[in-house]
Design an enzyme around this catalytic site. Sequence first.
Site, PDB file in Angstrom:
ATOM      1  N   PRO A 618       0.661  -1.621  -0.344  1.00  0.00           N
ATOM      2  CA  PRO A 618       0.209   0.313   0.168  1.00  0.00           C
ATOM      3  C   PRO A 618       0.877   1.462   0.411  1.00  0.00           C
ATOM      4  O   PRO A 618       1.887   1.501   0.311  1.00  0.00           O
ATOM      5  CB  PRO A 618      -0.674   0.053   1.483  1.00  0.00           C
ATOM      6  CG  PRO A 618      -0.575  -0.929   1.856  1.00  0.00           C
ATOM      7  CD  PRO A 618       0.358  -2.093   1.320  1.00  0.00           C
ATOM      8  N   HIS A 619       0.529   2.213  -0.777  1.00  0.00           N
ATOM      9  CA  HIS A 619       0.960   3.681  -1.120  1.00  0.00           C
ATOM     10  C   HIS A 619       0.317   4.161  -1.091  1.00  0.00           C
ATOM     11  O   HIS A 619      -1.156   4.193  -2.281  1.00  0.00           O
ATOM     12  CB  HIS A 619       2.599   3.427  -1.942  1.00  0.00           C
ATOM     13  CG  HIS A 619       2.374   3.184  -2.663  1.00  0.00           C
ATOM     14  ND1 HIS A 619       2.168   1.406  -3.238  1.00  0.00           N
ATOM     15  CD2 HIS A 619       2.362   3.481  -4.018  1.00  0.00           C
ATOM     16  CE1 HIS A 619       2.075   1.144  -4.647  1.00  0.00           C
ATOM     17  NE2 HIS A 619       2.289   3.046  -4.869  1.00  0.00           N
ATOM     18  N   ALA A 620       0.113   6.034  -1.759  1.00  0.00           N
ATOM     19  CA  ALA A 620      -0.190   6.708  -2.231  1.00  0.00           C
ATOM     20  C   ALA A 620       1.091   8.073  -2.724  1.00  0.00           C
ATOM     21  O   ALA A 620       1.875   7.196  -2.461  1.00  0.00           O
ATOM     22  CB  ALA A 620      -1.106   7.418  -0.987  1.00  0.00           C
TER      23      ALA A 620
END
Length: 702
Positions: A618-620
């Site tokens: 998960p990352h933005a």
Amino acid sequence: MLDERKALIINYLLEQDNFITIKEMSVQFNVSLRTIRYDLDSLDNWLVDNGFKPLSRLPRKGVLLESNLKERELIKGRLNSNDFYSYVLSPEERKELVLLNILKESKAVNLIDLAAKTCVSKTTIANDLDDISKWLKEYQIKLIRKKGYGIYVEGNEENKRNAISSLLKELANPHKQTNDNESVEKYIDSLKEWFPNIDLYFIRDEIQKAQQKLMIKFSYEGFVSLLSHLALAIERVSLGKDILMSKEQLQELMSKEEFNIAKSISKNISQFFNLRIPLDETGYITLHLIGSKLSYVGDQENYFKKNSELLLIIDKMIQSVEKDLNIVFTNQASLKKDLYIHLMPTIHRLKYNKPLQNPLLKEIISKYKYIFDACNEAKIYLEQQFKIKVNDHETAYIAMHFGAAIEAQRPKINRNTNILLVCASGIGTSRLLKANLLSYFRAFNIIDTVSYQDVNNYMDSDKIDLIISTIPIKKTKLPVIVVSPLLNKRDIKILSSYLMMNDNFKYNKTGLIMNVMDIISKHCTIENFDALQTDITSLFNNINRLYSSKSSWTPQNILCKENIQVLVECNTWEDAIHKAAKPLLEKGFIDTKYIDSIFEKIKLHGPYMVIAPGIAMPHAGIGDGNVNKTSLSIMTLKNPVKFNHEKNDPVHTVIFLAATDNYTHIETLVHLLEILSVKENIEKLTTSSTQKEIYELLKQEE
């Protein structure tokens, strides 16, 4: 019978001294493994039929064409002999050939003649005509089929010429040639079949004179388009097929500086070919002169005074793209100049309904989607001001300029391999290619960007180590590598190999993106190879700039032992993301808005973060929420959880990434992915019961 690809394959094998795997050949020729296997079977038959040994094939080693120097020369001779080598048209090439014959004939043609010319059956040609009819409709031309009479077309002369010009560009496309002499002369050679009674070299000289008078240089595309247009005009006028223009349009064109040049060209053509060139044809030549793509402008000061309105519109376009992409262009003067030189002829092209076809359209939309979308918004200013319609092909050319400007803003570093860049497709393509090269390869110092016509000026230069070209060029004293204008995965691999073979440069993480793609390919089926490659490239964002002869990686940089959680119980994928983020949230490295951004992206794009079987990351994006410190956390799950990924579920390990920029986390991330690409390490990870075990596993040396 060998088609073009099989001939290329056998020539490729003749150059190899060692075994080449089918996978390597698949990448080299951009076809499937199955296609390569079929082609190799055909080559075996061809070799045996012509008295040579079949290919040597060894499991896990690949294919080798075993032959001595004399045999290799004989094979090459057979390939170049019409008695032994027949070129088989692809379906698309066949349709193009049929189209051109129908369009150029002044009377009806019949199926038998078309079948004979293309070496297929009448039934095949009859089936092709359905697709041909659809293609002609795009040019407002109607295909007529009359039993007992033949096949012909109905439409106005301008539309017919537009269609013929488009086909000539395809049929004589220099990128389709198999030899190394890709120049205007080669283009002329390929046009001679269609204009046997026209001196194409005379036309070439007239275009060169026009360049000198106008103090410009046409791009390669612009030059050869003018060449084929003038040849076609001479042929059609000699057949009494004249262009008719409205008085208003002609009057407007006569006020242009280029009209005087067109008058001179018309006069010289009239005298040389003993042909009367009507005034409307001179206007049509003017239209092509002002609409052709440029690669250079001599008197820039006066050229930039020609259209002050365009300069203001370009300012608005830049501001629009900046706003959409949340970016500031620091090199605005250069960007503005390049856009002006490109858009001046573009406006004329579109005003007179002569849009270009951009061969890189699909690739640009795929690789530079956000830039393309931003340019789609910005082009509205251009359309409103000049009362034109900018289609996707022309928008893609504009996007190439903005893409080049974005890439050029990346940090500059010391480089030590001097490159001469040769580009045939105009300013936008060459600048984008230059920016991409510098982005991927920190060792490159691009000395100059030139057209193929100017390469010889550098042949004796001791400052050039390598020529990188978008088209094959004549044999030179310097090494030449031919690449795609948008630098594809095969190009990166070849350039990386070149760097590794040179003693003056020790290159780390060679072909990183390709290596990651290979790792993923081992564990799952890739449904959209280009899109995945684009995403990974964006994530790794210029990894090669981080090169250091001594690795600076230590897990303490970004990943500390306290950020590792082992065998955590999670009920859902949402629960898993929240718990993986917890160590970073508690330390103040991120805020809750960053986590919210991840969920928003998943809602929009699906489970993009499941990067491999059992592993989610998960990352933005940069600027999504508040990231105070670049950091990672790793969490293994007691019981794997489904993330709703079609191939890679269930997930047993979550790597939570937060970054303040595109660079500082890369070395750590690459190190982790390399470790996790080993099956034994995955087993150790999932069976570890303490932070220490996982920490020791992840800090091992490469």
